[in-house]
Design an enzyme around this catalytic site. Structure first.
Site, PDB file in Angstrom:
ATOM      1  N   ASN A  91      45.126  32.305  23.653  1.00 39.61           N
ATOM      2  CA  ASN A  91      43.998  32.100  22.738  1.00 39.61           C
ATOM      3  C   ASN A  91      44.368  32.416  21.290  1.00 39.61           C
ATOM      4  OD1 ASN A  91      42.716  31.874  25.184  1.00 39.61           O
ATOM      5  ND2 ASN A  91      41.172  33.425  24.793  1.00 39.61           N
ATOM      6  N   ASP A  94      33.926  31.538  25.215  1.00 41.96           N
ATOM      7  CA  ASP A  94      34.904  32.616  25.017  1.00 41.96           C
ATOM      8  C   ASP A  94      34.179  33.972  25.064  1.00 41.96           C
ATOM      9  OD1 ASP A  94      37.399  33.738  24.407  1.00 41.96           O
ATOM     10  OD2 ASP A  94      37.026  33.633  22.253  1.00 41.96           O
ATOM     11  N   GLU A 133      37.679  38.581  33.164  1.00 44.86           N
ATOM     12  CA  GLU A 133      38.485  39.543  32.402  1.00 44.86           C
ATOM     13  C   GLU A 133      38.455  40.934  33.025  1.00 44.86           C
ATOM     14  OE1 GLU A 133      38.306  39.511  28.098  1.00 44.86           O
ATOM     15  OE2 GLU A 133      38.658  41.666  28.003  1.00 44.86           O
ATOM     16  N   HIS A 183      44.860  36.795  25.393  1.00 46.32           N
ATOM     17  CA  HIS A 183      43.960  36.751  24.234  1.00 46.32           C
ATOM     18  C   HIS A 183      44.688  37.334  23.026  1.00 46.32           C
ATOM     19  CE1 HIS A 183      39.896  35.772  25.975  1.00 46.32           C
ATOM     20  NE2 HIS A 183      40.662  35.796  27.046  1.00 46.32           N
ATOM     21  N   GLY A 184      44.072  37.196  21.851  1.00 42.18           N
ATOM     22  CA  GLY A 184      44.665  37.785  20.646  1.00 42.18           C
ATOM     23  C   GLY A 184      46.011  37.173  20.317  1.00 42.18           C
ATOM     24  N   THR A 235      42.217  33.826  14.872  1.00 46.72           N
ATOM     25  CA  THR A 235      42.412  34.392  13.528  1.00 46.72           C
ATOM     26  C   THR A 235      43.442  33.628  12.691  1.00 46.72           C
ATOM     27  OG1 THR A 235      41.797  36.545  14.393  1.00 46.72           O
ATOM     28  CG2 THR A 235      42.969  36.535  12.298  1.00 46.72           C
TER      29      THR A 235
HETATM   30  P1  13P Z   1      42.881  36.016  17.742  1.00 41.18           P
HETATM   31  O1  13P Z   1      41.708  35.858  16.817  1.00 41.18           O
HETATM   32  O2  13P Z   1      43.541  37.341  17.563  1.00 41.18           O
HETATM   33  O3  13P Z   1      43.812  34.881  17.679  1.00 41.18           O
HETATM   34  O4  13P Z   1      42.276  36.057  19.227  1.00 41.18           O
HETATM   35  C1  13P Z   1      41.602  34.935  19.719  1.00 41.18           C
HETATM   36  C2  13P Z   1      41.061  35.205  21.077  1.00 41.18           C
HETATM   37  O5  13P Z   1      41.645  35.899  21.867  1.00 41.18           O
HETATM   38  C3  13P Z   1      39.799  34.565  21.448  1.00 41.18           C
HETATM   39  O6  13P Z   1      39.326  35.029  22.664  1.00 41.18           O
END
Ligand code: 13P
Length: 287
Positions: free
Chosen positions: A229, A84, A135, A207-208, A232
């Site tokens: 992805n 990642d 990316e 992502h995120g 968190t």
């Molecule tokens: P989060 O931690 O916001 O879920 O993002 C994970 C991510 O995008 C890993 O590349």
């Protein structure tokens, strides 16, 4: 069953759902994710950041752990071990360590440098039967000490990188790693649609994925996102369940301090988060 990400993402693109990438931090995380993927018959991607790889004892340790667990737990669904936000050097380390997939994040380089490094790594990955994610346009927030400003990707630059033959493309669309701030403006669906229009059938990566409202996730999938992805949210649910266990004094009762007992509520919490995400992404029953 270990696999690269090529087939699973092509199928997701054609079937209008998204494969979940869940980042792993240790053995408990890995086992929880693999067990839920098997339970729901969902293809799954295990994301490993460079920081998490180092924490777990190196990429070779991670690759060996996943391969052994996949076999011992008789996991029949496709499981991809994916770097990642890899650096150029980190990508080569994962190639050597036996990962099935890499992400090269050259988004902070000038586009020409991102292009030549992505091109070289695409060639290396494909020669070894691995998949590769690239990316364009930094993802906002902080991950492993790397701070991104959350800019939206330039669709023309996305086309240049997609044309190199990568298997999946992460394009910034206002998404942020970690918790979303109260004044977050939401995903830029305009950018997402423009990127997909330029890149044709390229599976796009969001992502995120933690904390994005469900309706936005669903809309992003309809506009071409095939991989999402999440890191968190699993960390938060693990921490909350562990805190409750300790605050209730359960570690002080009998053998409640045994790590298998102490970590059990956190593991169950990770499993429930992964279960909900896989169902939201629509990848259950797709293995
Ligand atoms: P989060 O931690 O916001 O879920 O993002 C994970 C991510 O995008 C890993 O590349």
């Amino acid at each position: 069953m270990l696999a690269n990400g090529i087939e699973m993402l092509k199928k997701a693109k054609a079937g209008h759902y998204a494969v979940g990438q869940f980042n792993i931090n240790n053995l408990e995380w890995t086992k929880a994710i693999l067990q839920v993927a098997e339970e729901l018959k969902a293809p799954v991607i295990l994301g490993v950041s460079e920081g998490a790889g180092k924490y777990m004892g190196g990429f070779a340790t991670v690759a060996a752990m996943v391969a052994a667990m996949d076999k011992e737990l008789k996991i029949s669904v496709p499981v991809c071990t994916h770097l990642d936000h890899g650096t150029y050097e980190g990508a080569y380390k994962c190639v050597k360590a036996g990962f099935t997939s890499i992400m090269f994040d050259g988004s902070h380089y000038p586009i020409e440098e991102n292009i030549w490094k992505t091109k070289e790594l695409t060639h290396v990955a494909h020669n070894l039967g691995m998949s590769i994610e690239a990316e364009v346009g930094a993802i906002g927030g902080e991950e492993d000490g790397v701070i991104g400003m959350g800019e939206c990707a330039d669709p023309d630059e996305c086309k240049k990188i997609a044309d190199l033959g990568v298997d999946m493309l992460a394009a910034g669309i206002g998404n942020i790693h970690g918790k979303y701030p109260a004044n977050w403006k939401g995903l830029s669906f305009e950018t997402l649609a423009a990127v997909q229009a330029k890149t044709g059938e390229m599976p796009l990566v969001l992502h995120g994925g933690s904390g994005i409202p469900e309706d936005m996730i669903r809309k992003a999938i309809t506009l071409g996102v095939s991989k999402i992805n999440v890191n968190t949210e699993c960390q938060l649910s693990f921490a909350e369940a562990t805190r409750k266990y300790i605050e209730a004094g359960k570690d002080l009762e009998g053998k409640g301090f045994d790590p298998r007992k102490l970590l059990a509520p956190g593991v169950e919490a990770i499993k429930e988060t992964v279960r909900q995400k896989i169902k939201l992404f629509g990848s259950d029953g797709k293995a």
